[in-house]
Design a protein around this motif. Structure first.
Motif, mmCIF file in Angstrom:
data_model
loop_
_atom_site.group_PDB
_atom_site.id
_atom_site.type_symbol
_atom_site.label_atom_id
_atom_site.label_comp_id
_atom_site.label_asym_id
_atom_site.label_seq_id
_atom_site.Cartn_x
_atom_site.Cartn_y
_atom_site.Cartn_z
ATOM 1 N N TRP A 169 -7.861 -16.100 8.614
ATOM 2 C CA TRP A 169 -8.667 -15.642 7.475
ATOM 3 C C TRP A 169 -8.499 -14.149 7.241
ATOM 4 N N GLN A 170 -7.292 -13.648 7.485
ATOM 5 C CA GLN A 170 -7.045 -12.219 7.368
ATOM 6 C C GLN A 170 -5.785 -11.978 6.549
ATOM 7 N N PRO A 171 -5.823 -11.110 5.546
ATOM 8 C CA PRO A 171 -4.606 -10.780 4.802
ATOM 9 C C PRO A 171 -3.530 -10.221 5.738
ATOM 10 N N ALA A 172 -2.297 -10.615 5.523
ATOM 11 C CA ALA A 172 -1.194 -10.133 6.348
ATOM 12 C C ALA A 172 -1.072 -8.618 6.229
ATOM 13 N N LEU A 173 -0.699 -7.973 7.338
ATOM 14 C CA LEU A 173 -0.561 -6.518 7.314
ATOM 15 C C LEU A 173 0.470 -6.061 6.289
ATOM 16 N N SER A 174 1.460 -6.888 6.032
ATOM 17 C CA SER A 174 2.486 -6.519 5.050
ATOM 18 C C SER A 174 1.900 -6.320 3.658
ATOM 19 N N ARG A 175 0.749 -6.937 3.398
ATOM 20 C CA ARG A 175 0.089 -6.775 2.101
ATOM 21 C C ARG A 175 -0.760 -5.510 2.049
ATOM 22 N N CYS A 176 -0.988 -4.903 3.210
ATOM 23 C CA CYS A 176 -1.932 -3.786 3.288
ATOM 24 C C CYS A 176 -1.254 -2.421 3.219
ATOM 25 N N VAL A 177 0.040 -2.408 2.944
ATOM 26 C CA VAL A 177 0.760 -1.133 2.871
ATOM 27 C C VAL A 177 0.213 -0.276 1.740
ATOM 28 N N GLU A 178 -0.156 -0.906 0.650
ATOM 29 C CA GLU A 178 -0.751 -0.203 -0.480
ATOM 30 C C GLU A 178 -2.148 -0.754 -0.730
ATOM 31 N N PHE A 179 -3.044 0.140 -1.140
ATOM 32 C CA PHE A 179 -4.391 -0.304 -1.475
ATOM 33 C C PHE A 179 -4.343 -1.128 -2.759
ATOM 34 N N ARG A 180 -4.730 -2.382 -2.636
ATOM 35 C CA ARG A 180 -4.790 -3.275 -3.786
ATOM 36 C C ARG A 180 -6.086 -4.068 -3.707
ATOM 37 N N MET A 181 -6.679 -4.332 -4.857
ATOM 38 C CA MET A 181 -7.968 -5.002 -4.884
ATOM 39 C C MET A 181 -7.891 -6.440 -4.390
ATOM 40 N N ASP A 182 -6.714 -7.084 -4.485
ATOM 41 C CA ASP A 182 -6.662 -8.494 -4.106
ATOM 42 C C ASP A 182 -6.965 -8.689 -2.624
ATOM 43 N N TRP A 183 -6.256 -7.969 -1.746
ATOM 44 C CA TRP A 183 -6.493 -8.189 -0.316
ATOM 45 C C TRP A 183 -7.799 -7.551 0.157
ATOM 46 N N ILE A 184 -8.207 -6.465 -0.482
ATOM 47 C CA ILE A 184 -9.491 -5.857 -0.111
ATOM 48 C C ILE A 184 -10.643 -6.785 -0.502
ATOM 49 N N LEU A 185 -10.531 -7.391 -1.680
ATOM 50 C CA LEU A 185 -11.574 -8.316 -2.125
ATOM 51 C C LEU A 185 -11.634 -9.548 -1.225
ATOM 52 N N GLU A 186 -10.483 -10.006 -0.748
ATOM 53 C CA GLU A 186 -10.477 -11.130 0.198
ATOM 54 C C GLU A 186 -11.286 -10.785 1.448
ATOM 55 N N MET A 187 -11.068 -9.583 1.973
ATOM 56 C CA MET A 187 -11.832 -9.148 3.147
ATOM 57 C C MET A 187 -13.326 -9.092 2.836
ATOM 58 N N PHE A 188 -13.653 -8.525 1.684
ATOM 59 C CA PHE A 188 -15.057 -8.359 1.324
ATOM 60 C C PHE A 188 -15.761 -9.709 1.207
ATOM 61 N N VAL A 189 -15.136 -10.654 0.512
ATOM 62 C CA VAL A 189 -15.748 -11.974 0.338
ATOM 63 C C VAL A 189 -15.901 -12.668 1.688
ATOM 64 N N ARG A 190 -14.869 -12.592 2.521
ATOM 65 C CA ARG A 190 -14.960 -13.205 3.848
ATOM 66 C C ARG A 190 -16.079 -12.581 4.673
ATOM 67 N N ASN A 191 -16.177 -11.256 4.641
ATOM 68 C CA ASN A 191 -17.228 -10.581 5.405
ATOM 69 C C ASN A 191 -18.614 -10.973 4.911
#
Length: 277
Positions: A71-93
């Protein structure tokens, strides 16, 4: 004249209370941590370690592990700040927070499965009290926990994952250093206690107390949602426990464990009951 104490004792199954309805626990000093006792007592230490791990801390470690695996976005997606993977974290949290805190709230406060047994006060959640948002303590606590708490929690997590993805903070691979990673995982609850002690003392420094910590202390009669009901300034201080991993070689799973432990454990610590029966 009616004996108030007797009436309250009957109301709470014989638990001793004062005239205000506050539970009066037996006086005494808690035994010292056996880890720091001398001479060492191995059996006592093993018993303490068992209680340290089971069931709660082991459960939080399991949640962090499952989060990283499924349930965690891949680190490869986290190289740049993007709302998609950040929002995934927020909703999961938010889902984790709502499910776990609501479970405690339902059992002890909504369904009242334990009644008044070992409850600190004889009152329930405040309604019609203007010191809380919308005059409702529960709604106030949920708001500060989910909105301010959820945003700051996710913010620290997103920053940490971005830093890992860009090789800014030290990374260690559990496949290469399994013993180190396991020991670090096991030590996180101890680190959290150490960090909380000093950060909590900081929030009682008068300028910070008046600016932020007062909000948490509006909850004299605490419930599970009171645990994370803090001002954004206090959330920034409280969740700074994760900064350990910005200097100590760690894996993202340790970040998840640290932040989830910080976010999810206050509900149990603020049940409003001394014991679970």
């Amino acid at each position: 004249m009616t004996d108030i104490t007797v009436e309250q004792d009957e109301q709470v199954d014989g638990v001793a209370r004062d005239e205000r309805g506050f539970w009066q626990p037996a006086r005494g000093t808690a035994p010292p941590n056996p880890l720091f006792g001398w001479p060492p007592r191995p059996l006592v230490i093993l018993k303490w370690l068992y209680g340290y791990l089971f069931p709660w801390n082991l459960g939080y470690m399991a949640i962090a592990t499952a989060t990283w695996l499924y349930w965690q976005p891949a680190l490869s997606r986290c190289v740049e700040f993007r709302m998609d993977w950040i929002l995934e974290m927020f909703v999961r949290n938010e889902i984790l927070l709502v499910v776990i805190v609501s479970a405690w709230h339902m059992r002890f406060w909504a369904l009242k499965r334990q009644g008044m047994k070992y409850k600190f006060t004889s009152a329930w959640m405040a309604v019609g009290n203007r010191k809380f948002l919308w005059g409702n303590q529960l709604r106030d606590n949920v708001f500060w926990s989910c909105v301010s708490g959820g945003i700051v929690w996710t913010g620290y997590e997103a920053l940490s994952m971005w830093a890992y993805a860009n090789e800014i903070i030290p990374y260690v691979d559990p496949r290469q250093e399994p013993i180190y990673c396991l020991l670090l995982m096991l030590s996180i609850p101890m680190w959290r206690v150490f960090h909380f002690y000093w950060s909590h003392r900081l929030t009682h420094w008068p300028p910070i107390y008046k600016a932020a910590h007062y909000l948490h202390h509006k909850n004299i009669n605490i419930g599970p949602w009171s645990g994370l009901a803090m001002h954004p300034i206090e959330h920034l201080i409280y969740f700074s426990c994760v900064l350990l991993h910005w200097v100590v070689p760690s894996h993202p799973i340790h970040v998840l464990m640290n932040l989830q432990h910080a976010a999810l454990t206050p509900s149990k610590g603020h049940l409003g009951f001394e014991k679970l029966v």
